[in-house]
Design an enzyme around this catalytic site. Structure first.
Site, PDB file in Angstrom:
ATOM      1  N   THR A  18       0.946  -1.266   0.188  1.00  0.00           N
ATOM      2  CA  THR A  18      -0.059   0.100  -0.098  1.00  0.00           C
ATOM      3  C   THR A  18       0.979   1.207   0.061  1.00  0.00           C
ATOM      4  OG1 THR A  18      -1.513   1.261   1.408  1.00  0.00           O
ATOM      5  CG2 THR A  18       0.029  -0.311   2.500  1.00  0.00           C
ATOM      6  N   ASP A  19       0.287   2.421  -0.484  1.00  0.00           N
ATOM      7  CA  ASP A  19       1.151   3.550  -0.430  1.00  0.00           C
ATOM      8  C   ASP A  19       1.056   3.977   0.907  1.00  0.00           C
ATOM      9  OD1 ASP A  19      -1.630   4.434   0.047  1.00  0.00           O
ATOM     10  OD2 ASP A  19      -1.569   6.022  -1.462  1.00  0.00           O
ATOM     11  N   GLU A  20       0.330   3.652   1.854  1.00  0.00           N
ATOM     12  CA  GLU A  20       0.365   4.002   3.255  1.00  0.00           C
ATOM     13  C   GLU A  20       1.876   3.709   4.001  1.00  0.00           C
ATOM     14  OE1 GLU A  20      -2.866   3.545   5.970  1.00  0.00           O
ATOM     15  OE2 GLU A  20      -4.293   3.744   4.239  1.00  0.00           O
TER      16      GLU A  20
ATOM     17  N   TYR B 177      -1.633  -0.371  11.250  1.00  0.00           N
ATOM     18  CA  TYR B 177      -1.881  -1.049  10.103  1.00  0.00           C
ATOM     19  C   TYR B 177      -0.561  -0.737   9.055  1.00  0.00           C
ATOM     20  CZ  TYR B 177      -3.415  -1.295   5.030  1.00  0.00           C
ATOM     21  OH  TYR B 177      -3.449  -1.499   3.848  1.00  0.00           O
TER      22      TYR B 177
ATOM     23  N   LYS C 296       2.055  -3.440   7.397  1.00  0.00           N
ATOM     24  CA  LYS C 296       2.464  -3.524   5.840  1.00  0.00           C
ATOM     25  C   LYS C 296       3.838  -3.305   5.350  1.00  0.00           C
ATOM     26  CE  LYS C 296      -0.452  -4.393   3.277  1.00  0.00           C
ATOM     27  NZ  LYS C 296      -0.820  -5.705   2.674  1.00  0.00           N
TER      28      LYS C 296
HETATM   29  P1  NAD Z   1     -10.405  -6.525   2.577  1.00  0.00           P
HETATM   30  O1  NAD Z   1     -10.221  -6.092   3.984  1.00  0.00           O
HETATM   31  O2  NAD Z   1     -11.774  -6.102   1.791  1.00  0.00           O
HETATM   32  O3  NAD Z   1     -10.195  -8.100   2.311  1.00  0.00           O
HETATM   33  C1  NAD Z   1      -9.122  -8.868   3.052  1.00  0.00           C
HETATM   34  C2  NAD Z   1      -9.502 -10.188   2.996  1.00  0.00           C
HETATM   35  O4  NAD Z   1      -8.316 -11.018   3.604  1.00  0.00           O
HETATM   36  C3  NAD Z   1     -10.755 -10.700   3.575  1.00  0.00           C
HETATM   37  O5  NAD Z   1     -11.277 -11.538   2.625  1.00  0.00           O
HETATM   38  C4  NAD Z   1     -10.221 -11.469   4.540  1.00  0.00           C
HETATM   39  O6  NAD Z   1     -10.956 -12.604   5.016  1.00  0.00           O
HETATM   40  C5  NAD Z   1      -8.841 -12.049   4.397  1.00  0.00           C
HETATM   41  N1  NAD Z   1      -7.772 -12.377   5.432  1.00  0.00           N
HETATM   42  C6  NAD Z   1      -7.739 -11.492   6.469  1.00  0.00           C
HETATM   43  N2  NAD Z   1      -6.874 -11.985   7.320  1.00  0.00           N
HETATM   44  C7  NAD Z   1      -6.710 -13.203   6.623  1.00  0.00           C
HETATM   45  C8  NAD Z   1      -5.784 -14.616   6.937  1.00  0.00           C
HETATM   46  N3  NAD Z   1      -5.078 -14.484   8.298  1.00  0.00           N
HETATM   47  N4  NAD Z   1      -5.791 -15.549   6.322  1.00  0.00           N
HETATM   48  C9  NAD Z   1      -6.408 -15.491   5.150  1.00  0.00           C
HETATM   49  N5  NAD Z   1      -7.087 -14.666   4.676  1.00  0.00           N
HETATM   50  C10 NAD Z   1      -7.260 -13.532   5.623  1.00  0.00           C
HETATM   51  O7  NAD Z   1      -9.160  -5.805   1.933  1.00  0.00           O
HETATM   52  P2  NAD Z   1      -8.784  -5.182   0.516  1.00  0.00           P
HETATM   53  O8  NAD Z   1      -9.181  -3.808   0.695  1.00  0.00           O
HETATM   54  O9  NAD Z   1      -9.417  -6.043  -0.362  1.00  0.00           O
HETATM   55  O10 NAD Z   1      -7.425  -5.096   0.390  1.00  0.00           O
HETATM   56  C11 NAD Z   1      -6.539  -6.420  -0.079  1.00  0.00           C
HETATM   57  C12 NAD Z   1      -5.060  -5.946  -0.135  1.00  0.00           C
HETATM   58  O11 NAD Z   1      -4.708  -4.630  -0.601  1.00  0.00           O
HETATM   59  C13 NAD Z   1      -4.470  -5.729   1.462  1.00  0.00           C
HETATM   60  O12 NAD Z   1      -3.330  -6.495   1.390  1.00  0.00           O
HETATM   61  C14 NAD Z   1      -4.269  -4.399   1.663  1.00  0.00           C
HETATM   62  O13 NAD Z   1      -3.328  -3.942   2.311  1.00  0.00           O
HETATM   63  C15 NAD Z   1      -4.186  -3.813  -0.035  1.00  0.00           C
HETATM   64  N6  NAD Z   1      -4.454  -2.385  -0.416  1.00  0.00           N
HETATM   65  C16 NAD Z   1      -5.958  -2.011  -0.145  1.00  0.00           C
HETATM   66  C17 NAD Z   1      -6.068  -0.980  -0.728  1.00  0.00           C
HETATM   67  C18 NAD Z   1      -7.778  -0.493  -0.717  1.00  0.00           C
HETATM   68  O14 NAD Z   1      -7.653   0.802  -1.056  1.00  0.00           O
HETATM   69  N7  NAD Z   1      -8.308  -1.352  -0.134  1.00  0.00           N
HETATM   70  C19 NAD Z   1      -4.861   0.094  -1.364  1.00  0.00           C
HETATM   71  C20 NAD Z   1      -3.945  -0.343  -1.405  1.00  0.00           C
HETATM   72  C21 NAD Z   1      -3.490  -1.798  -0.984  1.00  0.00           C
HETATM   73  O1  DAU Z   2      -4.016   4.467   0.520  1.00  0.00           O
HETATM   74  C1  DAU Z   2      -4.305   2.874   0.521  1.00  0.00           C
HETATM   75  C2  DAU Z   2      -5.144   2.515   1.713  1.00  0.00           C
HETATM   76  O2  DAU Z   2      -6.426   2.868   1.505  1.00  0.00           O
HETATM   77  C3  DAU Z   2      -5.007   0.897   2.011  1.00  0.00           C
HETATM   78  O3  DAU Z   2      -3.785   0.410   2.302  1.00  0.00           O
HETATM   79  C4  DAU Z   2      -6.299   0.539   3.002  1.00  0.00           C
HETATM   80  O4  DAU Z   2      -6.268  -0.715   3.378  1.00  0.00           O
HETATM   81  C5  DAU Z   2      -7.575   1.212   2.732  1.00  0.00           C
HETATM   82  O5  DAU Z   2      -8.373   0.984   3.882  1.00  0.00           O
HETATM   83  C6  DAU Z   2      -7.462   2.793   2.681  1.00  0.00           C
HETATM   84  O6  DAU Z   2      -7.058   3.427   3.673  1.00  0.00           O
HETATM   85  P1  DAU Z   2      -7.856   4.925   4.114  1.00  0.00           P
HETATM   86  O7  DAU Z   2      -7.458   5.135   5.581  1.00  0.00           O
HETATM   87  O8  DAU Z   2      -7.117   5.959   3.211  1.00  0.00           O
HETATM   88  O9  DAU Z   2      -9.137   4.599   3.906  1.00  0.00           O
HETATM   89  P2  DAU Z   2     -10.463   4.608   4.557  1.00  0.00           P
HETATM   90  O10 DAU Z   2     -11.550   4.443   3.602  1.00  0.00           O
HETATM   91  O11 DAU Z   2     -10.624   4.410   5.942  1.00  0.00           O
HETATM   92  O12 DAU Z   2     -10.577   6.344   4.808  1.00  0.00           O
HETATM   93  C7  DAU Z   2     -10.419   7.212   3.732  1.00  0.00           C
HETATM   94  C8  DAU Z   2     -10.487   8.700   4.145  1.00  0.00           C
HETATM   95  O13 DAU Z   2     -11.755   8.963   4.692  1.00  0.00           O
HETATM   96  C9  DAU Z   2      -9.465   8.721   5.414  1.00  0.00           C
HETATM   97  O14 DAU Z   2      -8.918  10.282   5.398  1.00  0.00           O
HETATM   98  C10 DAU Z   2     -10.402   8.793   6.486  1.00  0.00           C
HETATM   99  C11 DAU Z   2     -11.667   9.416   5.967  1.00  0.00           C
HETATM  100  N1  DAU Z   2     -12.689   8.753   6.627  1.00  0.00           N
HETATM  101  C12 DAU Z   2     -12.881   7.431   6.819  1.00  0.00           C
HETATM  102  C13 DAU Z   2     -14.079   6.989   7.239  1.00  0.00           C
HETATM  103  C14 DAU Z   2     -14.230   5.261   7.463  1.00  0.00           C
HETATM  104  C15 DAU Z   2     -13.774   9.507   7.362  1.00  0.00           C
HETATM  105  O15 DAU Z   2     -13.595  10.945   7.321  1.00  0.00           O
HETATM  106  N2  DAU Z   2     -14.768   8.968   7.738  1.00  0.00           N
HETATM  107  C16 DAU Z   2     -15.086   7.739   7.943  1.00  0.00           C
HETATM  108  O16 DAU Z   2     -16.054   7.227   8.590  1.00  0.00           O
END
Ligand code: NAD
Ligand code: DAU
Length: 342
Positions: A125-127, A153, A157
């Protein structure tokens, strides 16, 4: 190609499974997922009968189980999406983030070493780069930006990323890492900003915006992320990190207002709540490397992607209503209880 995809019952993993089955006839996908609160088997319903797809419920930290699976299935490539992913949950309960995101990655890579030096791709992730100031739009994250994390988190990562690079250097494991910006699209769990706001607006519930809503995220449609990962697996340079992002920075408040407008709801629903602890100000990815080396470019414009996403949530209420009416209710009460009665 036999591909082992972990976390395929989650948001991006499931979209990746759909993408790969659409793109390749001669693929076989073994999807491993623990089905935590974020995993949803119903998301995978449409591919369950596809003979190129198989689902296995398993924890990636279960070393014995994972080794047995590798022994039996002999994958050619492993793509690790499985993770605990919600920043807010990592603030209240970091342990499980360290376990799954670090130890789980370690177990998978050990299995890759044990069963023939298998190709391993880590979804990061970019985080891991921390955040950028709001008043320096010229700054972006490149692959050379130092790791500088803010939340449990992102720290978990980043730790996994370091471990992946160590396995390359120490054991010559053929690895790559991708670091993507915020994804949006269908099947995203409704605790995340966009689906949460759509769900609340639909039900005329308050929309909890952290702080003043001025934090900036760089949004990418999920299929564009999947296409980038596919390219990296095929043509990426072993041992390298690739940033993925589409130059689409937006303030949270502007996203929230856009959702309200599209749904025809009043901005009075916006409720400013206590800010997230350690809240990252701004993310912005420089995707030059993946563009230059692998020819990747995003294909979905934000205006189209967000419209498609909102329509999907309207048309698939059953999918998310089941979630918000289940155990998620308790999480929501703890997290946002005080804003319920505006
Ligand atoms: P998500 O939370 O929707 O899904 C995560 C999945 O992993 C779920 O199906 C969960 O059951 C499974 N999981 C969790 N713990 C597990 C374990 N111990 N063993 C097996 N399975 C397990 O997440 P997402 O948003 O789809 O993110 C997927 C990946 O992409 C993550 O690695 C996250 O860090 C990365 N990522 C997410 C975003 C975003 O914006 N959502 C952006 C950049 C990177
Ligand atoms: O940048 C990649 C990341 O993006 C991934 O690695 C993470 O898994 C994914 O969850 C996401 O992280 P963020 O923290 O950016 O996403 P989130 O949707 O939780 O929040 C997006 C923005 O919105 C953040 O600035 C917090 C704000 N927010 C979020 C929630 C849930 C609110 O203002 N209110 C809310 O209730």
């Amino acid at each position: 190609m036999r591909m082992l995809v972990t976390g395929g019952a989650g948001f991006i993993g499931a979209n990746f499974v759909f993408y790969m089955l659409r793109e390749y006839q001669d693929i076989s996908i073994i999807c491993v997922d623990k089905l935590t609160y974020a995993g949803n088997l119903s998301t995978l319903e449409s591919v369950m009968d596809d003979n190129r797809f198989e689902f296995v419920k398993m924890d990636i930290c279960d070393r014995e189980g994972i080794y047995g699976l590798f022994e039996e299935k002999k994958p050619d490539v492993v793509v690790n999406f499985a993770a605990e992913t919600h920043v807010d949950r990592s603030i209240t309960d970091p342990d499980v983030f360290l376990r799954t995101n670090i130890m789980g990655t370690c177990v998978l890579m050990d299995a890759c070493r044990e069963y023939g030096n298998i190709r391993f791709h880590q979804i990061s992730t970019d985080e891991v780069y921390g955040d950028l100031p709001l008043d320096r739009p010229d700054l972006m994250f490149t692959e050379e930006t130092p790791i500088h994390t803010s939340s449990p988190y992102s720290s978990s990562k980043a730790s996994a990323d370091l471990l992946v690079l160590a396995y390359y250097r120490t054991y010559n494991l053929p690895v790559t890492i991708s670091r993507c910006s915020n994804n949006y699209g269908p099947y995203q769990f409704p605790e995340k900003l966009i689906p949460l706001m759509i769900a609340n607006a639909t039900a005329d519930r308050p929309l909890p915006v952290y702080g003043q809503g001025l934090n900036v995220r760089d949004w990418l449609y999920v299929d564009d992320h999947c296409a980038a990962v596919d390219l990296i697996i095929r043509d990426g340079m072993i041992g390298e990190v690739y940033n993925i992002g589409g130059h689409n920075e937006m303030r949270n408040i502007d996203i929230v207002k856009l959702i309200l407008k599209k749904l025809g709801k009043s901005e009075d629903l916006i409720t400013y709540v206590t800010d997230r602890k350690g809240h990252d100000l701004r993310y912005a990815i420089d995707p030059e490397k993946i563009h230059k080396e692998l020819g990747w470019l995003p294909s979905v414009r934000f205006e189209d992607g967000i419209e498609k996403t909102i329509d999907w949530y309207i048309d698939n209420r059953e999918w998310w209503e089941k979630i918000i009416n289940g155990e998620y209710k308790e999480y929501y009460r703890k997290m946002y209880g005080s804003v319920e009665n505006k």
